[in-house]
Design a protein around this motif. Structure first.
Motif, mmCIF file in Angstrom:
data_model
loop_
_atom_site.group_PDB
_atom_site.id
_atom_site.type_symbol
_atom_site.label_atom_id
_atom_site.label_comp_id
_atom_site.label_asym_id
_atom_site.label_seq_id
_atom_site.Cartn_x
_atom_site.Cartn_y
_atom_site.Cartn_z
ATOM 1 N N TYR A 69 47.050 48.438 45.366
ATOM 2 C CA TYR A 69 47.154 46.985 45.840
ATOM 3 C C TYR A 69 47.457 47.043 47.040
ATOM 4 O O TYR A 69 48.375 47.321 47.833
ATOM 5 C CB TYR A 69 48.366 46.394 44.131
ATOM 6 C CG TYR A 69 49.775 47.211 44.188
ATOM 7 C CD1 TYR A 69 50.658 46.441 45.384
ATOM 8 C CD2 TYR A 69 50.219 47.600 43.589
ATOM 9 C CE1 TYR A 69 51.814 46.885 45.615
ATOM 10 C CE2 TYR A 69 51.829 48.504 44.164
ATOM 11 C CZ TYR A 69 52.253 47.708 45.025
ATOM 12 O OH TYR A 69 53.534 47.753 44.611
ATOM 13 N N THR A 70 47.134 44.873 46.888
ATOM 14 C CA THR A 70 47.710 45.232 48.849
ATOM 15 C C THR A 70 48.946 44.131 48.129
ATOM 16 O O THR A 70 49.387 43.054 47.297
ATOM 17 C CB THR A 70 46.611 44.057 49.026
ATOM 18 O OG1 THR A 70 45.014 44.796 49.395
ATOM 19 C CG2 THR A 70 46.636 43.580 50.632
ATOM 20 N N TYR A 71 50.268 44.269 49.347
ATOM 21 C CA TYR A 71 51.207 43.584 49.241
ATOM 22 C C TYR A 71 51.358 43.385 50.930
ATOM 23 O O TYR A 71 52.542 44.642 51.412
ATOM 24 C CB TYR A 71 52.338 44.505 48.672
ATOM 25 C CG TYR A 71 53.101 43.960 48.026
ATOM 26 C CD1 TYR A 71 53.310 42.895 47.124
ATOM 27 C CD2 TYR A 71 54.645 43.776 48.603
ATOM 28 C CE1 TYR A 71 54.411 41.870 46.709
ATOM 29 C CE2 TYR A 71 55.524 42.589 48.342
ATOM 30 C CZ TYR A 71 56.113 41.887 47.077
ATOM 31 O OH TYR A 71 56.748 40.605 46.414
ATOM 32 N N PRO A 112 57.154 45.293 43.018
ATOM 33 C CA PRO A 112 56.830 44.225 42.317
ATOM 34 C C PRO A 112 56.569 43.946 41.636
ATOM 35 O O PRO A 112 55.229 43.004 41.590
ATOM 36 C CB PRO A 112 57.337 43.512 44.096
ATOM 37 C CG PRO A 112 56.631 44.346 44.578
ATOM 38 C CD PRO A 112 56.436 45.694 44.053
ATOM 39 N N SER A 113 57.459 42.593 40.836
ATOM 40 C CA SER A 113 56.655 41.172 39.833
ATOM 41 C C SER A 113 55.279 40.924 40.179
ATOM 42 O O SER A 113 54.770 40.370 39.154
ATOM 43 C CB SER A 113 57.496 40.380 39.218
ATOM 44 O OG SER A 113 57.947 39.909 39.957
ATOM 45 N N ASP A 114 55.353 40.302 41.159
ATOM 46 C CA ASP A 114 54.458 40.121 41.831
ATOM 47 C C ASP A 114 53.251 40.205 42.887
ATOM 48 O O ASP A 114 52.725 40.201 43.996
ATOM 49 C CB ASP A 114 54.491 38.591 42.678
ATOM 50 C CG ASP A 114 55.594 38.931 43.523
ATOM 51 O OD1 ASP A 114 55.814 39.988 44.356
ATOM 52 O OD2 ASP A 114 56.026 38.227 44.871
ATOM 53 N N TRP A 115 53.171 42.032 42.429
ATOM 54 C CA TRP A 115 52.395 43.164 43.121
ATOM 55 C C TRP A 115 50.278 42.521 43.523
ATOM 56 O O TRP A 115 50.363 42.698 44.817
ATOM 57 C CB TRP A 115 52.393 44.186 42.363
ATOM 58 C CG TRP A 115 52.187 44.403 41.090
ATOM 59 C CD1 TRP A 115 52.648 44.209 39.562
ATOM 60 C CD2 TRP A 115 49.996 44.662 41.030
ATOM 61 N NE1 TRP A 115 51.879 44.108 39.003
ATOM 62 C CE2 TRP A 115 50.680 44.532 39.151
ATOM 63 C CE3 TRP A 115 49.189 44.612 41.343
ATOM 64 C CZ2 TRP A 115 49.637 44.265 38.608
ATOM 65 C CZ3 TRP A 115 48.081 44.878 40.881
ATOM 66 C CH2 TRP A 115 47.522 45.120 39.397
ATOM 67 N N LYS A 134 41.001 47.568 41.830
ATOM 68 C CA LYS A 134 40.108 46.133 42.832
ATOM 69 C C LYS A 134 38.771 46.865 42.254
ATOM 70 O O LYS A 134 38.046 45.714 43.110
ATOM 71 C CB LYS A 134 40.722 47.240 44.245
ATOM 72 C CG LYS A 134 41.860 47.311 44.761
ATOM 73 C CD LYS A 134 42.290 47.576 46.184
ATOM 74 C CE LYS A 134 43.663 47.673 46.934
ATOM 75 N NZ LYS A 134 43.792 47.661 47.758
ATOM 76 N N ASP A 135 38.300 47.390 41.727
ATOM 77 C CA ASP A 135 37.167 47.351 42.100
ATOM 78 C C ASP A 135 35.809 46.329 40.842
ATOM 79 O O ASP A 135 35.219 45.323 41.195
ATOM 80 C CB ASP A 135 36.367 48.793 40.612
ATOM 81 C CG ASP A 135 36.416 50.026 41.710
ATOM 82 O OD1 ASP A 135 36.289 50.040 43.553
ATOM 83 O OD2 ASP A 135 35.881 50.698 41.611
ATOM 84 N N SER A 136 37.274 46.157 39.898
ATOM 85 C CA SER A 136 36.806 44.920 39.236
ATOM 86 C C SER A 136 37.090 43.729 39.783
ATOM 87 O O SER A 136 36.224 42.181 39.894
ATOM 88 C CB SER A 136 37.988 44.288 37.789
ATOM 89 O OG SER A 136 37.971 45.939 37.456
ATOM 90 N N LEU A 182 44.024 38.741 44.813
ATOM 91 C CA LEU A 182 43.522 37.824 44.821
ATOM 92 C C LEU A 182 43.189 36.623 45.385
ATOM 93 O O LEU A 182 42.578 35.631 44.838
ATOM 94 C CB LEU A 182 44.103 36.956 42.597
ATOM 95 C CG LEU A 182 44.585 38.384 42.192
ATOM 96 C CD1 LEU A 182 45.349 37.512 40.757
ATOM 97 C CD2 LEU A 182 43.317 38.898 41.585
ATOM 98 N N CYS A 183 43.959 36.184 46.634
ATOM 99 C CA CYS A 183 44.047 35.631 46.995
ATOM 100 C C CYS A 183 42.283 35.395 47.669
ATOM 101 O O CYS A 183 41.766 34.532 48.403
ATOM 102 C CB CYS A 183 44.863 35.806 48.388
ATOM 103 S SG CYS A 183 46.496 35.157 48.617
ATOM 104 N N GLU A 184 41.317 35.768 47.627
ATOM 105 C CA GLU A 184 39.823 35.954 48.465
ATOM 106 C C GLU A 184 39.083 35.814 47.325
ATOM 107 O O GLU A 184 38.126 35.927 47.735
ATOM 108 C CB GLU A 184 39.656 37.793 49.058
ATOM 109 C CG GLU A 184 40.291 37.738 50.116
ATOM 110 C CD GLU A 184 40.865 37.055 51.503
ATOM 111 O OE1 GLU A 184 39.319 36.527 51.571
ATOM 112 O OE2 GLU A 184 41.384 37.088 52.095
ATOM 113 N N LEU A 185 39.684 34.887 46.292
ATOM 114 C CA LEU A 185 38.413 34.985 45.368
ATOM 115 C C LEU A 185 38.243 33.297 45.678
ATOM 116 O O LEU A 185 38.688 32.614 46.172
ATOM 117 C CB LEU A 185 39.073 35.413 43.922
ATOM 118 C CG LEU A 185 39.385 36.389 43.334
ATOM 119 C CD1 LEU A 185 40.242 36.736 41.815
ATOM 120 C CD2 LEU A 185 38.042 37.236 43.364
#
Length: 635
Positions: A182-184, A209-212, A138-140, A217-220
């Motif tokens: 992570y956010t899910y 999950p594989s799409d964890w 998350k820092d990255s 990344l949706c806020e980029l």
């Protein structure tokens, strides 16, 4: 979140409005650092001992006898300079993912290199980034988000590339090795929650999950998101279906949410257009990597945002290859402003045309990706019968929905229905619903228009429930009602013949029976009669009454099904072959009348008059009844 503290002295900066003053010593300040409206009253020695740039600026200002140095162009602004100034004074400075990049860029601007002082700020920040920030998921992402406001410094320092590589590497790792937070937000499957139907009471370790990673990344920003996804794809460890899921999540967050309201209210949609371009350029070329419903939502967005024709063409081609996975609601794309129709029928027709081309293609499809044409070899070279059934059902349902539009032209509905007329259907109930809905919403149709509309369906393909509804439907032309009644009688005759193996159906009945694959040998929309011209005519009222009485007899059960119009019923000989033959004569006679005059494409207006019971010729009624009587007596 990781953080780092620098220095040991307490914070002795005092803020007074836009002025920030060092108050830890009685020595008078001898330099003023100006950054926009903010002024720092500091001392030269701590600053000049660590900043090469300030050394030059102070020397230049001294020649001009000016104690104020302006550095308004410093990246990160006053807050970033304050971190650097506190470091120079040896005060406690806390760095984290939110401020570390701004401080790093400001230190680069001030030229706080190791050559000026050992253990200078640039060195310490680089160690913190490498050993802590870039190792944290998350820092990255937080640091990458902060790079936008620090361009071009963040780009020149390669910080963006380091963040992207860190994120792509972590996203490409095996999910079983993911140990960080992570956010899910999406609903998880039971297996993802560590609980399944065979749970034995022992708590399992939650399955990642594989799409964890897709939610985080949706806020980029669009350009950064594109670079991250391209880096993830370049590593080649993530399946195409997961990339497709990432794009779907990003589209819902940055593009599709409240899109229609934004367009209708005149809101600037520049960012949404950029998001659409980004998503379309990143779509995986692999078949099945994204759902047909998602592609249709992108197509809908492209129409609303008035995107280029190339976007729509590529989407139409791709949707056509997997149209069987769509739903009716997905196809209800609104028409652009200025059009009378509610829905964009032409767009759907283009998609259907693409699907029909797939039915005869060699299994190759071309898509555009990053301005290059990519040819995809499908695993199957022909559309399966299951897909054809699904598309036929889909379009029938779509026709029923658009038929509610009072401004829908008849020719468009007919054209779309005819495009899929060759596709197999178990029944024509869907077509009947669409026809009935259009007749209900367009009561002013002429007789000829009703005839064209009803010609889309095959009465032999209607289910029993649809037939029950049709015979009581006052909106249908009389000819169609007669067809439905007739084929109901055919069904009853077939059922009776199957119950008595010794009986044999007349050839005219056998020729009308549906084939095993759901298609009819004959068609209610084509001429299929061999009667002489003097016997051909419109169905009379006595014919209709006879058919209705036969249908009632069929529904009552027993032996009356085969002898309701013969003398054998009175004599009690219900199961005789003679009674069955008499029961089949009338349908043959009415069938001859029903399709009379339909062999020629230019049917005259007399055929239209047959749709109204009031237009029946009395002489024809008389002659028909006499012919039926003669036939019965001969039998």
């Amino acid at each position: 979140m990781k953080y780092m503290k620098l220095g040991s002295k307490p914070d002795v900066f005092q803020t007074e409005g836009n002025n920030i003053r060092f108050v830890a010593t009685e020595l008078a300040t001898d330099i003023v650092i100006s950054i926009g409206d903010v002024k720092f009253y500091l001392h030269k020695f701590p600053l000049l001992s660590k900043s090469s740039r300030l050394q030059r600026l102070v020397a230049s200002s001294s020649e001009e006898k000016n104690d104020e140095v302006d550095i308004s162009d410093i990246p990160g602004g006053p807050s970033a300079f304050e971190v650097c100034a506190k470091f120079c004074y040896g005060m406690i400075v806390t760095l984290n993912a939110y401020n570390v990049l701004a401080a790093r860029c400001a230190a680069e601007y001030l030229e706080m290199f190791e050559t000026i002082d050992k253990g200078n700020l640039i060195y310490k920040i680089d160690v913190f980034l490498t050993s802590s920030v870039f190792r944290t998921w998350k820092d990255s992402i937080i640091v990458l988000q902060s790079t936008k406001s620090l361009l071009p410094w963040s780009e020149n320092l390669k910080t963006i590339n380091h963040c992207i590589d860190s994120i792509a590497s972590k996203a490409s790792i095996d999910p079983s090795e993911v140990e960080w937070s992570y956010t899910y937000n999406r609903k998880k499957l039971p297996s993802e929650n560590g609980i399944d139907s065979h749970w034995n009471g022992v708590r399992k370790q939650p399955i990642v999950p594989s799409d964890w990673w897709v939610e985080d990344l949706c806020e980029l920003e669009v350009d950064l998101y594109k670079r991250v996804i391209m880096a993830i794809k370049a590593k080649g460890r993530i399946p195409a279906i997961v990339i497709g899921e990432a794009l779907r999540a990003y589209a819902y967050r940055q593009l599709l949410g409240s899109l229609e309201d934004a367009v209708s209210n005149g809101v600037d949609c520049t960012k949404r257009r950029a998001a659409l371009d980004c998503i379309l350029s990143l779509l995986p070329a692999e078949e099945g990597s994204v759902s047909c419903g998602f592609l249709l939502k992108l197509l809908r967005a492209a129409c609303l945002l008035e995107s280029g024709e190339s976007h729509r063409s590529n989407l139409i081609r791709r949707i056509g290859t997997q149209l069987d996975g769509a739903s009716v609601s997905d196809l209800l794309i609104p028409e652009t402003a200025g059009e009378n129709s509610v829905y964009n029928i032409d767009l759907v027709m283009a998609i259907v045309e693409e699907f029909m081309l797939q039915c005869v293609s060699n299994g190759k499809a071309k898509f555009q990706e990053d301005e290059e044409i990519v040819e995809v070899e499908n695993l199957t070279t022909a559309v399966s019968s299951t897909s054809k059934f699904a598309v036929a059902k889909l379009i029938d349902g779509y026709l029923a929905e658009i038929a509610k539009d009072p401004n829908l032209p008849l020719h468009k509905l007919i054209a779309l229905a005819e495009m899929v007329s060759s596709l197999p259907r178990p029944t024509h109930d869907g077509l009947y619903r669409a026809i009935d809905m259009y007749l209900k919403e367009h009561p002013s149709l002429s007789k000829s228009e009703k005839k064209k509309l009803c010609g889309l369906m095959d009465c032999k393909q209607l289910s029993q429930d649809a037939c029950m509804h049709a015979v009581q439907n006052e909106r249908l032309p009389l000819r169609v009602v007669v067809q439905v009644l007739f084929f109901e009688q055919i069904r009853a005759s077939v059922a009776s013949a199957k119950g008595d193996p010794s009986s044999e159906l007349p050839s005219v009945v056998r020729s009308l029976l549906p084939r095993e694959n759901g298609n009819s040998i004959g068609s209610s929309r084509s001429a299929a009669t061999t009667t002489t011209e003097d016997e051909c005519g419109v169905p009379t009222s006595s014919d209709i009454n006879s058919l209705r009485s036969m249908r009632r007899a069929n529904n009552s059960g027993g032996s009356e099904r085969s002898s309701g119009s013969s003398d054998a019923n009175k004599n009690g000989d219900d199961k005789s072959a003679t009674g069955k033959a008499k029961g089949m004569l009338m349908p043959k006679k009415i069938l001859s009348k029903l399709w009379s005059g339909k062999t020629n494409a230019g049917e005259n207006s007399s055929s239209d008059t047959s749709e109204s019971p009031g237009s029946v010729n009395p002489e024809e009624v008389k002659s028909t009844q006499s012919r039926i009587t003669r036939n019965s007596s001969v039998s």
